[in-house]
Design an enzyme around this catalytic site. Structure first.
Site, mmCIF file in Angstrom:
data_model
loop_
_atom_site.group_PDB
_atom_site.id
_atom_site.type_symbol
_atom_site.label_atom_id
_atom_site.label_comp_id
_atom_site.label_asym_id
_atom_site.label_seq_id
_atom_site.Cartn_x
_atom_site.Cartn_y
_atom_site.Cartn_z
ATOM 1 N N ALA A 72 -39.641 23.087 22.874
ATOM 2 C CA ALA A 72 -38.201 22.853 22.983
ATOM 3 C C ALA A 72 -37.391 23.869 22.183
ATOM 4 O O ALA A 72 -36.240 24.136 22.521
ATOM 5 C CB ALA A 72 -37.857 21.445 22.529
ATOM 6 N N THR A 73 -37.975 24.436 21.144
ATOM 7 C CA THR A 73 -37.244 25.468 20.402
ATOM 8 C C THR A 73 -36.914 26.619 21.353
ATOM 9 O O THR A 73 -35.772 27.098 21.404
ATOM 10 C CB THR A 73 -38.075 25.963 19.206
ATOM 11 O OG1 THR A 73 -38.326 24.851 18.340
ATOM 12 C CG2 THR A 73 -37.347 27.056 18.433
ATOM 13 N N GLN A 180 -35.979 13.951 22.080
ATOM 14 C CA GLN A 180 -36.325 12.647 21.519
ATOM 15 C C GLN A 180 -36.106 11.509 22.517
ATOM 16 O O GLN A 180 -36.622 10.411 22.319
ATOM 17 C CB GLN A 180 -35.507 12.388 20.249
ATOM 18 C CG GLN A 180 -35.800 13.360 19.110
ATOM 19 C CD GLN A 180 -37.156 13.117 18.458
ATOM 20 O OE1 GLN A 180 -37.767 12.045 18.604
ATOM 21 N NE2 GLN A 180 -37.646 14.101 17.728
ATOM 22 N N SER A 200 -39.811 18.587 25.257
ATOM 23 C CA SER A 200 -40.986 19.055 24.523
ATOM 24 C C SER A 200 -42.148 18.093 24.754
ATOM 25 O O SER A 200 -41.995 16.880 24.606
ATOM 26 C CB SER A 200 -40.675 19.122 23.024
ATOM 27 O OG SER A 200 -41.818 19.553 22.319
ATOM 28 N N HIS A 202 -44.957 17.674 22.997
ATOM 29 C CA HIS A 202 -45.625 17.026 21.851
ATOM 30 C C HIS A 202 -44.829 15.878 21.243
ATOM 31 O O HIS A 202 -45.311 15.186 20.352
ATOM 32 C CB HIS A 202 -46.026 18.060 20.774
ATOM 33 C CG HIS A 202 -44.933 18.542 19.874
ATOM 34 N ND1 HIS A 202 -44.710 17.979 18.641
ATOM 35 C CD2 HIS A 202 -44.035 19.540 20.000
ATOM 36 C CE1 HIS A 202 -43.717 18.627 18.034
ATOM 37 N NE2 HIS A 202 -43.289 19.579 18.847
ATOM 38 N N THR A 242 -47.713 34.808 30.756
ATOM 39 C CA THR A 242 -48.713 34.000 31.437
ATOM 40 C C THR A 242 -48.550 32.538 31.051
ATOM 41 O O THR A 242 -48.401 32.208 29.874
ATOM 42 C CB THR A 242 -50.125 34.496 31.059
ATOM 43 O OG1 THR A 242 -50.219 35.869 31.418
ATOM 44 C CG2 THR A 242 -51.206 33.700 31.780
ATOM 45 N N CYS A 330 -36.171 16.898 5.338
ATOM 46 C CA CYS A 330 -35.840 17.576 6.594
ATOM 47 C C CYS A 330 -34.476 18.207 6.497
ATOM 48 O O CYS A 330 -33.450 17.566 6.608
ATOM 49 C CB CYS A 330 -35.951 16.681 7.833
ATOM 50 S SG CYS A 330 -35.705 14.940 7.540
HETATM 51 C C1 LIG Z 1 -38.976 18.580 17.809
HETATM 52 C C2 LIG Z 1 -37.613 18.907 18.290
HETATM 53 C C3 LIG Z 1 -37.302 20.188 18.764
HETATM 54 C C4 LIG Z 1 -38.281 21.326 18.728
HETATM 55 O O1 LIG Z 1 -39.293 21.151 19.670
HETATM 56 P P1 LIG Z 1 -40.608 22.061 19.633
HETATM 57 O O2 LIG Z 1 -41.265 21.774 20.945
HETATM 58 O O3 LIG Z 1 -41.406 21.594 18.460
HETATM 59 O O4 LIG Z 1 -40.175 23.486 19.500
HETATM 60 C C5 LIG Z 1 -36.027 20.401 19.248
HETATM 61 N N1 LIG Z 1 -35.117 19.422 19.261
HETATM 62 C C6 LIG Z 1 -35.368 18.183 18.819
HETATM 63 C C7 LIG Z 1 -34.312 17.129 18.875
HETATM 64 C C8 LIG Z 1 -36.632 17.892 18.308
HETATM 65 O O5 LIG Z 1 -36.872 16.647 17.853
#
Ligand SMILES: *Cc1c(COP(=O)(O)O)cnc(C)c1O
Length: 391
Positions: A72-73, A180, A200, A202, A242, A330
């Protein structure tokens, strides 16, 4: 009882069924999906397209609207920098909020250095952006609004559907970081009228290192993004490189499991665990304050401050047994504590005494009760130490 994991906003375990789905794509089905001439490539390509359809299905999108990324980054960066730089000839103003993840805040800062203007909408102590504040922030030259769907620290749900409607009316592109929310509640790109949405794997029981950006098709005027990763032109040229085939297959499997879990009422079960946790904490610890509005947040989220407590020290002492996180740690700025809790206008004591709970799919009542018991014990000990050092 083994270790207890209550930090599901940071990451989630990979579902064993997801791992099983991924494994063949490391070994016998290792082909590069971009290839054209053999079955190794074709089977990898087919697996990626099935995953794309699953991820799209989870959020009411079309498969060709999903661009796979490294997480997600990267999706946030592609959305924010990619859209704003592509739209620069039409306007140079961005609206976002003080609650955003660093993956949105930092690209916004980069844009400011490049000469774009950014308005960060503030929030009150409820931790929810006011739709009227977003409306007031819009300018004739506003090209992008980026507002997260659910916050990763206090879990509060933002008025994304309202902002989506505002953006349609105004002609601004609407991006939401829905990391989230996706998999934890019903998410629909149509209901929210979003143009861009970050996901994301994970955070929803899939593997780390894979994510996606939803990019709306059929928008008028059509949505253009400047690619942030250039090369072989994969993902319609929006994200070269890739493809992470095993990761993407895992993401697809996680999306399927999330749909099933939501249909079976997982959110309700997790919400009751959260309510049980709060009730247990309140009955065994004095001076509990909930941060952000309780009744408009993700079902598995709880964020509380405990009067007179140094949360980081407390959590370190529990860290081998219970995994939790603190708003003292955090921080995107470093040292000053959570920018989200700061944005709620909480004082130092409240920020440094804050604890975030993130309840997930595999947590059970016994773990919730045990966590409350351990925490009450640790708080009593810490308060006794403070009292004796004052005496
Ligand atoms: C974890 C998170 C991200 C980053 O996601 P990654 O896949 O770890 O890069 C971005 N936005 C929110 C709100 C997140 O909780």
């Amino acid at each position: 009882m083994g270790r207890i994991y209550l930090d599901h906003h940071a990451t989630t375990p990979v579902d064993p069924a997801v791992v099983a789905a991924m494994l063949p794509y490391f070994t016998e089905r290792f082909g590069n999906p971009s290839g054209k001439s053999h079955s190794f490539a074709a089977e990898a390509h087919q697996a990626v397209e099935e995953a794309r359809a699953r991820v799209a299905g989870l959020v009411g999108a079309r498969p060709d609207e999903i661009v796979f990324t490294s997480g997600a980054t990267e999706a946030d960066t592609l959305a924010v920098r990619g859209a704003v730089r592509a739209l620069a000839p039409t306007g140079k103003h961005v609206v976002t909020s003080v609650l955003e993840h660093a993956a949105v805040l930092e690209p916004c800062r980069t844009l400011e250095r490049e000469g774009f203007a950014v308005t960060r909408v503030r929030v009150g102590s409820d931790g929810i952006v006011d739709l009227d504040d977003v409306r007031r922030a819009l300018r004739p030259d506003t090209v992008l609004v980026s507002l997260m769907a659910a916050n990763n620290e206090i879990g509060t749900l933002q008025p994304v559907a309202g902002v989506g409607a505002l953006c349609r009316e105004h002609g601004a592109v609407f991006h939401t970081d829905a990391v989230q929310a996706v998999g934890r509640m019903a998410v629909s790109v149509e209901d929210w009228r979003v143009d861009l949405m970050s996901l994301s794997a994970h955070k929803m029981y899939g593997p780390k290192g894979v994510g996606a950006l939803f990019v709306r098709k059929g928008r008028r005027p059509s949505l253009r993004l400047q690619p942030q990763m250039e090369g072989g032109g994969q993902e319609r040229g929006l994200r070269s490189g890739t493809l992470n085939v095993p990761g993407i297959v895992g993401f697809g499997a996680a999306a399927r499991l999330a749909s099933e879990a939501l249909a079976k009422g997982e959110a309700g079960r997790i919400g009751s665990l959260r309510d049980r946790l709060l009730a247990a904490l309140r009955s065994s610890i004095d001076g509990i304050d909930v941060n952000g509005r309780l009744d408009a947040r993700l079902p598995g989220n709880l964020n509380v401050s405990i009067e007179g407590i140094e949360a980081e020290t407390l959590l370190l002492s529990l860290g081998d047994v219970v995994a939790l996180s603190s708003g003292a740690a955090c921080s995107e700025a470093g040292g000053k504590g959570s920018h989200v809790l700061r944005a709620l206008d909480l004082d130092d004591a409240r920020v440094y005494s804050s604890i975030r709970f993130g309840i997930g799919r595999y947590n059970i009542e016994g773990e919730i009760d045990e966590t409350a018991r351990l925490l009450a014990h640790a708080v009593a000990e810490s308060r006794a130490r403070t009292a004796s050092s004052r005496a």
